[in-house]
Scaffold this active site. Structure first.
Site: not given
Ligand SMILES: Cc1cc2nc3c(=O)[nH]c(=O)nc-3n(C[C@H](O)[C@H](O)[C@H](O)COP(=O)(O)O)c2cc1C
Length: 393
Positions: A41, A117, A197, A245, A338
């Site tokens: 997001t 998503q 959510y 998810r 992410g």
């Molecule tokens: C800025 C930001 C926004 C995120 N928004 C969402 C989202 O909209 N939907 C979702 O399922 N996860 C969201 N996440 C979680 C990420 O999809 C991911 O699970 C999380 O960053 C851990 O992965 P990583 O270790 O590769 O960063 C968000 C994470 C970050 C950092």
């Protein structure tokens, strides 16, 4: 089942070759590699939820940088109670759908694939111009505080318990948003059942105190997710990819674990595996760690035991050796990044070229996690490194 396609002849084995083999997901999605951008997001849409030119640039960069799959940020599904954040993009009307077309086209132009998503924030909604109230499974005050980097402040609102009509409206919202996603050219949708959510609120015992068919047993608490998956299937064509998810942790409760441990995992993944999904996306802080306690399988590995479709693992897999390991050990079929993707939109290309991946810079998301802030932050860092004075804030 995932289909591992052999590496093309003449393509020399490279380090992390495991991550660069193609994968087929469902009937309609051919991915060039095992690297996906995780949904994130970025609250950078117009006030009425339209994707912008800046967002198209942002998403295109991931495809240009070698990610086989891009999963969008969570898109709100209806103009009732789904929207979570101000400036969140949506798929709740046809104008929002049309705003996604150029984004989709630009990802496709690089051979990338893109999945939308679909998200209903439920009780965690903290910025919804369509409604003053929030709704969730039960009137239970969410733990934690609203997210400041999405312009929230203080505690969450007390949600109202959803009526049977509210539940129908939410399911229909997912179905219509999925239809619009397909019309906009997306390759699939990912139903957001994770991170606290709406669908996760139904799954979680302490936020779901309902006494109807959506509350009580684990099977009942999963019913809404199943209803949504079935409705999305009905509103889209057979080859359109539908993923889901799932997580234990929540944005307002990072360390939450399923109370029943592996028995719950078996039941949850078993039930999801019996539904018409094309992939399952699991997320944990570190994807390779045991899901419960000190020893035992990771959440992705547990998922893979119980579902026949490809499993997408997420969580700190910007560590390429761990990403490789998760795929090589067949805990998961593909991985999503992410923070790694935020730091380097060309993370896959850099890996192939043997270039360094820098540590994630939290300034990219502070104080607001939007694209404008990230652009400004990068410019400041660049100027600081070049020895020039920092920009005035
Ligand atoms: C800025 C930001 C926004 C995120 N928004 C969402 C989202 O909209 N939907 C979702 O399922 N996860 C969201 N996440 C979680 C990420 O999809 C991911 O699970 C999380 O960053 C851990 O992965 P990583 O270790 O590769 O960063 C968000 C994470 C970050 C950092």
């Amino acid at each position: 089942m995932s289909t591992l396609v052999n590496r093309p002849k003449g393509d020399a084995p490279t380090a992390h070759a495991e991550l660069f083999t193609p994968l087929r997901v469902g009937g309609g999605l051919s991915l060039s590699n095992r690297l996906a951008v995780a949904p994130m997001t970025r609250v950078s849409a117009t006030a009425d939820g339209h994707a912008t030119k800046q967002m198209a640039d942002y998403y295109e960069a991931f495809a240009a940088g070698g990610f086989g799959l891009v999963i969008t940020e969570g898109l709100y599904t209806d103009k009732a109670h789904a929207q979570g954040y101000l400036f969140q993009p949506g798929l709740a009307d046809d104008a929002q759908r049309d705003a996604w077309r150029p984004v989709v086209d630009r990802v496709h132009a690089h051979g990338g694939r893109i999945v939308a998503q679909l998200m209903h924030a439920g009780a965690l909604s903290q910025g919804n111009p369509h409604r003053i109230t929030t709704k969730g499974p039960s009137a239970v005050l969410p733990t934690g505080q609203q997210l400041a980097f999405y312009r929230g402040e203080g505690p969450y609102r007390m949600p109202e318990a959803m009526s049977a009509d509210d539940i129908c409206e939410a399911v229909e919202g997912f179905a219509q948003a999925a239809r619009r996603a397909q019309e906009a050219g997306f390759d699939g949708v990912e139903i957001h059942g994770a991170n606290g959510y709406l669908l996760d609120q139904f799954l979680t015992a302490h936020t779901n105190l309902r006494e109807d068919r959506y509350g009580g047993s684990l099977a009942n608490r999963l019913r809404l997710t199943g209803d949504v998956i079935q409705a999305v299937r009905r509103s889209t064509t057979e080859r359109f990819v539908v993923g889901v998810r799932i997580s234990q942790g929540k944005v307002n409760d990072f360390t939450h674990k399923w109370e029943g441990g592996e028995a719950d995992a078996a039941q949850i993944f078993g039930a999801l595996g019996a539904l018409p999904i094309d992939y399952l996306h699991t997320t944990e802080f570190e994807a390779w760690r045991p899901a419960f306690g000190e020893h035992g399988p990771s959440l992705a590995a547990l998922a893979r035991r119980h579902v026949a479709v490809p499993v997408l693992a997420n969580g700190s897999l910007h560590d390429a050796t761990q990403a490789d390991g998760v795929v090589a050990r067949q805990e998961a079929d593909f991985v999503s990044l992410g923070r790694g993707a935020l730091m380097h939109a060309d993370w896959p290309a850099r890996l192939r070229a043997g270039k360094v991946h820098k540590t994630f810079d939290r300034g990219l998301l502070a104080p607001i996690a939007d694209l404008a802030n990230a652009v400004r932050h990068r410019a400041e860092v660049h100027l600081a490194v070049a020895g020039a004075p920092a920009l005035n804030r």
